[in-house]
Write a protein that holds these residues in place. Structure first.
Motif, mmCIF file in Angstrom:
data_model
loop_
_atom_site.group_PDB
_atom_site.id
_atom_site.type_symbol
_atom_site.label_atom_id
_atom_site.label_comp_id
_atom_site.label_asym_id
_atom_site.label_seq_id
_atom_site.Cartn_x
_atom_site.Cartn_y
_atom_site.Cartn_z
ATOM 1 N N VAL A 29 1.174 5.911 1.510
ATOM 2 C CA VAL A 29 1.651 7.188 1.853
ATOM 3 C C VAL A 29 1.306 7.410 3.193
ATOM 4 N N VAL A 30 0.325 7.017 4.037
ATOM 5 C CA VAL A 30 -0.106 7.046 5.492
ATOM 6 C C VAL A 30 0.637 6.242 6.306
ATOM 7 N N SER A 31 0.747 4.892 5.955
ATOM 8 C CA SER A 31 1.407 3.950 6.963
ATOM 9 C C SER A 31 2.802 3.911 6.988
ATOM 10 N N ILE A 32 3.474 4.408 6.223
ATOM 11 C CA ILE A 32 4.953 4.279 6.085
ATOM 12 C C ILE A 32 5.346 5.482 7.166
ATOM 13 N N PRO A 33 4.894 6.514 7.181
ATOM 14 C CA PRO A 33 5.332 7.811 8.190
ATOM 15 C C PRO A 33 4.944 7.261 9.552
ATOM 16 N N LEU A 34 3.545 6.783 9.459
ATOM 17 C CA LEU A 34 2.996 6.259 10.919
ATOM 18 C C LEU A 34 3.564 5.136 11.608
ATOM 19 N N GLY A 35 4.099 4.309 10.669
ATOM 20 C CA GLY A 35 4.855 3.291 10.950
ATOM 21 C C GLY A 35 6.271 3.800 11.631
ATOM 22 N N PHE A 36 6.892 4.582 11.226
ATOM 23 C CA PHE A 36 8.133 5.269 11.708
ATOM 24 C C PHE A 36 8.010 5.943 12.996
ATOM 25 N N LEU A 37 6.564 6.730 13.047
ATOM 26 C CA LEU A 37 6.201 7.095 14.260
ATOM 27 C C LEU A 37 6.134 6.264 15.343
ATOM 28 N N LEU A 38 5.547 5.002 15.086
ATOM 29 C CA LEU A 38 5.316 3.876 16.196
ATOM 30 C C LEU A 38 6.806 3.235 16.500
ATOM 31 N N THR A 39 7.819 3.188 15.392
ATOM 32 C CA THR A 39 8.937 2.551 15.955
ATOM 33 C C THR A 39 9.431 3.740 16.765
ATOM 34 N N ILE A 72 -13.797 -3.345 11.678
ATOM 35 C CA ILE A 72 -13.938 -1.765 11.353
ATOM 36 C C ILE A 72 -15.112 -1.555 10.672
ATOM 37 N N CYS A 73 -15.380 -2.317 9.382
ATOM 38 C CA CYS A 73 -16.615 -2.066 8.784
ATOM 39 C C CYS A 73 -17.973 -2.642 9.383
ATOM 40 N N PHE A 74 -18.128 -3.812 10.396
ATOM 41 C CA PHE A 74 -19.219 -4.253 10.798
ATOM 42 C C PHE A 74 -19.282 -4.426 12.048
ATOM 43 N N GLY A 75 -18.115 -4.478 12.833
ATOM 44 C CA GLY A 75 -18.363 -4.865 14.289
ATOM 45 C C GLY A 75 -18.361 -3.270 15.101
ATOM 46 N N LEU A 76 -17.716 -2.443 14.735
ATOM 47 C CA LEU A 76 -17.615 -0.804 15.357
ATOM 48 C C LEU A 76 -19.025 -0.539 15.406
ATOM 49 N N PRO A 77 -19.820 -0.386 14.333
ATOM 50 C CA PRO A 77 -21.126 0.025 14.269
ATOM 51 C C PRO A 77 -21.964 -0.737 15.339
ATOM 52 N N ASP A 89 -18.200 4.731 5.696
ATOM 53 C CA ASP A 89 -17.985 4.552 4.204
ATOM 54 C C ASP A 89 -17.120 3.146 4.190
ATOM 55 N N ARG A 90 -17.413 2.248 3.421
ATOM 56 C CA ARG A 90 -16.909 1.014 3.186
ATOM 57 C C ARG A 90 -15.410 1.246 2.829
ATOM 58 N N PHE A 91 -15.360 2.052 1.931
ATOM 59 C CA PHE A 91 -13.811 2.536 1.422
ATOM 60 C C PHE A 91 -13.030 3.086 2.459
ATOM 61 N N VAL A 92 -13.704 4.169 3.086
ATOM 62 C CA VAL A 92 -12.868 4.846 3.969
ATOM 63 C C VAL A 92 -12.542 3.592 5.376
ATOM 64 N N ALA A 93 -13.565 2.933 5.668
ATOM 65 C CA ALA A 93 -12.944 1.933 6.649
ATOM 66 C C ALA A 93 -12.064 0.960 6.140
ATOM 67 N N ALA A 94 -12.120 0.476 5.027
ATOM 68 C CA ALA A 94 -11.138 -0.157 4.446
ATOM 69 C C ALA A 94 -9.514 0.536 4.397
ATOM 70 N N CYS A 95 -9.643 1.584 4.184
ATOM 71 C CA CYS A 95 -8.282 2.341 4.096
ATOM 72 C C CYS A 95 -7.938 2.386 5.635
ATOM 73 N N ILE A 96 -8.604 2.795 6.619
ATOM 74 C CA ILE A 96 -8.210 2.808 7.889
ATOM 75 C C ILE A 96 -7.595 1.389 8.341
ATOM 76 N N GLY A 97 -8.293 0.399 8.162
ATOM 77 C CA GLY A 97 -7.786 -1.071 8.350
ATOM 78 C C GLY A 97 -6.458 -1.114 7.835
ATOM 79 N N PHE A 98 -6.349 -0.910 6.399
ATOM 80 C CA PHE A 98 -5.009 -1.230 5.825
ATOM 81 C C PHE A 98 -3.904 -0.270 6.410
ATOM 82 N N ILE A 99 -4.255 0.965 6.580
ATOM 83 C CA ILE A 99 -3.343 1.867 7.495
ATOM 84 C C ILE A 99 -2.860 1.260 8.721
ATOM 85 N N LEU A 100 -3.872 1.050 9.485
ATOM 86 C CA LEU A 100 -3.388 0.552 10.697
ATOM 87 C C LEU A 100 -2.616 -0.853 10.898
#
Length: 219
Positions: A29-39, A72-77, A89-100
């Motif tokens: 839901v997030v990555s498709i519109p973000l991908g279009f904005l990147l285009t 994102i999970c272990f390096g940024l901290p 939070d691990r799930f939030v970090a994973a969501c950010i990684g997948f979206i990006l």
């Protein structure tokens, strides 16, 4: 292998599948519109914006998704000074990684869709007096999405399978519960059950995209 045993392991695995599905829905839901904005950013006349978007896409597509999740999970901290504010939070970090990551792939898919549109479409819109916004929303974008839809469908199926990478960052999803059952019971049956669940999820997703493609075809 007994049916009772399958029922025993099925409940926790289905709970893990809920996490898998939730990640997929958030990411798509997030990555498709973000991908279009990147285009659009890549095609922007603002050179710094276009350059930054191209660099982002190159980095996201040129490095493994697993590495991005680990960073994102272990390096940024671990960043001196600001690391304590980047603990997620691990799930939030994973969501950010997948979206990006997937926004970069969708950006390239949409860029290909735009390149496939004949230049005459733009000229015709200008002759008919369409504004730039009208041209994009009424003529260019519908054609772009129609062209890009098969590739978007394939990438979405890949996303479902990639959710198994949650296991690497200690988020309890489908594969986590399958691995736990295998180690506990010394049988590969949980892996087989997990495979069937993944196949069912991709089957449903493929069917949904087939319906969408059919609708676009007959419009």
């Amino acid at each position: 292998m007994s049916f009772d045993y399958i029922l025993t392991i099925l409940k926790p695995m289905l709970e893990g599948a809920q996490m898998t599905i939730l990640l997929f829905l958030i990411a798509i839901v997030v990555s498709i519109p973000l991908g279009f904005l990147l285009t659009l950013a890549v095609k922007s006349r603002l050179k710094p914006l276009s350059w930054l978007a191209q660099v982002f896409i190159y980095v996201m597509r040129g490095t493994p998704l697993l590495l991005q999740l680990l960073v994102i999970c272990f390096g940024l901290p671990m960043i001196p000074g600001i690391g304590e504010y980047l603990v997620l939070d691990r799930f939030v970090a994973a969501c950010i990684g997948f979206i990006l990551n997937y926004s970069a792939y969708f950006a390239e898919i949409f860029r290909g869709g735009l390149l496939a549109i004949d230049k005459g479409q733009y000229e015709a819109a200008q002759v008919l007096g369409f504004s730039k916004w009208q041209m994009m929303t009424r003529i260019i974008m519908p054609q772009m999405f129609r062209i890009a839809l098969p590739a978007v469908a394939n990438e979405s199926v890949t996303l479902v399978k990639d959710t198994a990478l949650l296991y690497a960052v200690a988020v309890p999803e489908l594969l986590h519960f399958a691995e736990t059952a295998v180690n506990r019971d010394f049988t590969i049956v949980p892996f087989m059950v997990a495979g069937v669940i993944y196949l069912l999820m991709t089957l449903v997703l493929t069917y949904v995209f087939k319906l969408i493609e059919r609708r676009f075809t007959f419009e």
